[in-house]
Motif scaffolding. Structure first.
Motif, mmCIF file in Angstrom:
data_model
loop_
_atom_site.group_PDB
_atom_site.id
_atom_site.type_symbol
_atom_site.label_atom_id
_atom_site.label_comp_id
_atom_site.label_asym_id
_atom_site.label_seq_id
_atom_site.Cartn_x
_atom_site.Cartn_y
_atom_site.Cartn_z
ATOM 1 N N ARG A 49 -7.423 -0.106 6.723
ATOM 2 C CA ARG A 49 -6.800 -0.721 5.541
ATOM 3 C C ARG A 49 -6.401 -2.168 5.824
ATOM 4 O O ARG A 49 -6.595 -3.052 4.986
ATOM 5 C CB ARG A 49 -5.581 0.090 5.091
ATOM 6 C CG ARG A 49 -5.945 1.341 4.304
ATOM 7 C CD ARG A 49 -4.712 2.109 3.885
ATOM 8 N NE ARG A 49 -5.063 3.187 2.985
ATOM 9 C CZ ARG A 49 -5.062 3.097 1.656
ATOM 10 N NH1 ARG A 49 -4.738 1.959 1.078
ATOM 11 N NH2 ARG A 49 -5.392 4.121 0.914
ATOM 12 N N MET A 92 0.853 -1.178 0.000
ATOM 13 C CA MET A 92 0.000 0.000 0.000
ATOM 14 C C MET A 92 0.893 1.233 0.000
ATOM 15 O O MET A 92 2.091 1.144 0.323
ATOM 16 C CB MET A 92 -0.946 0.000 1.202
ATOM 17 C CG MET A 92 -0.309 0.254 2.545
ATOM 18 S SD MET A 92 -1.567 0.265 3.869
ATOM 19 C CE MET A 92 -0.575 0.856 5.251
ATOM 20 N N GLY A 94 -9.335 -4.376 5.749
ATOM 21 C CA GLY A 94 -9.756 -4.611 4.368
ATOM 22 C C GLY A 94 -8.905 -5.649 3.669
ATOM 23 O O GLY A 94 -9.424 -6.544 2.990
ATOM 24 N N GLU A 106 -6.734 4.955 10.088
ATOM 25 C CA GLU A 106 -6.698 4.644 8.650
ATOM 26 C C GLU A 106 -5.906 3.364 8.385
ATOM 27 O O GLU A 106 -6.308 2.532 7.564
ATOM 28 C CB GLU A 106 -6.097 5.825 7.892
ATOM 29 C CG GLU A 106 -7.014 7.039 7.856
ATOM 30 C CD GLU A 106 -6.311 8.287 7.363
ATOM 31 O OE1 GLU A 106 -6.846 8.938 6.450
ATOM 32 O OE2 GLU A 106 -5.230 8.611 7.893
ATOM 33 N N TYR A 120 -1.290 9.202 7.200
ATOM 34 C CA TYR A 120 -2.129 8.136 7.744
ATOM 35 C C TYR A 120 -2.116 8.150 9.272
ATOM 36 O O TYR A 120 -1.065 8.299 9.900
ATOM 37 C CB TYR A 120 -1.642 6.762 7.276
ATOM 38 C CG TYR A 120 -2.054 6.374 5.878
ATOM 39 C CD1 TYR A 120 -3.027 7.076 5.185
ATOM 40 C CD2 TYR A 120 -1.465 5.280 5.241
ATOM 41 C CE1 TYR A 120 -3.385 6.710 3.906
ATOM 42 C CE2 TYR A 120 -1.834 4.913 3.965
ATOM 43 C CZ TYR A 120 -2.792 5.643 3.295
ATOM 44 O OH TYR A 120 -3.167 5.275 2.033
#
Length: 257
Positions: free
Chosen positions: A42, A28, A45, A38, A34
């Protein structure tokens, strides 16, 4: 499970290990803005995408060059009740450095040296194509002794596009010819084959200084596969070398107690 984090200036590579087995890997952007929130979202996810549970992570190991993001990652580790270690002075007992200033050697370079010796033997030379192109030299005793740092391929191309208005951004691909037939191909030759030629030249000189022509040459980093198509200088292409080195350092720390 261990989540190994290689936090570069441009991208952050992550690897989930079950023991020595790499279960899954992701990349990423390394965004200095960030927050822990956040990063946590991520991560959830990524894990959900592959049917994995973040609850399975019991340790996080970092090799990073962005201090403010390291703090945010530590906050995430606290949230998921995972142990956290940082590659550097904390892990010096299980790594081998023969450098003028060991504390100044990048954590990613330390991880590369450990992985090179562990998985491919010593002596070895690692060429890491990332934001910068790092070349790490490991002597026959397995010690990192130095190397070289050069501007990375994307940095060079971005600088070219910024300074030369007529040269639009060109996709990074290995060219078919050393003589470009149009402007786009000429840029690819200069960027990709140029990086390959630089690696060839430096590796040749480093082998000579080591006195070991048989040193294993390993290419890693996000652009290693593209450059490898333009040279036979590499014995191995291992895009996961750094996170494997982080995992190995964590394993040694666990054995050390």
């Amino acid at each position: 499970m261990l989540l190994a984090i290689d936090m570069g200036n441009t991208q952050t590579a992550m690897g989930l290990f079950d023991g020595d087995e790499l279960v899954q890997s992701w990349r990423m952007p390394t965004d200095r803005s960030y927050t822990a929130d956040e990063i946590h979202v991520r991560l959830m996810g990524f894990f959900k995408m592959y049917g994995l549970s973040l609850d399975a992570v019991d340790a996080i190991a970092f090799a990073g060059v962005v201090p403010q993001l390291s703090r945010e990652w530590h906050a995430v580790a606290d949230r998921i009740a995972a142990d956290a270690i940082v590659i550097g002075p904390q892990t010096a007992a299980v790594t081998k450095l023969r450098a003028a200033r060991p504390q100044a050697v990048g954590a990613d370079r330390v991880a590369n040296a450990v992985a090179a010796e562990t998985f491919y033997g010593a002596p070895a030379i690692v060429v890491d194509f990332g934001t910068a192109t790092n070349i790490d030299v490991i002597d026959e005793d397995g010690y990192y002794i130095g190397g070289a740092i050069a501007p990375g391929i994307r940095i060079s191309m971005d600088a070219l596009a910024a300074r030369a208005a007529k040269l639009a951004s060109v996709p990074l691909e290995a060219p078919e010819h050393a003589i470009g037939r149009d402007t786009e191909e000429c840029i690819k030759v200069g960027a990709v084959m140029g990086a390959a030629a630089m690696a060839e030249g430096l590796v040749t000189r480093m082998k000579r200084e080591l006195g070991r022509e048989d040193a294993t040459v390993i290419a890693t980093g996000g652009l290693a596969g593209i450059v490898a198509d333009s040279t036979d200088a590499f014995d191995v292409v291992d895009g996961q070398l750094t996170i494997k080195g982080i995992c190995e350092i964590y394993r040694r720390m666990q054995e050390l107690g």
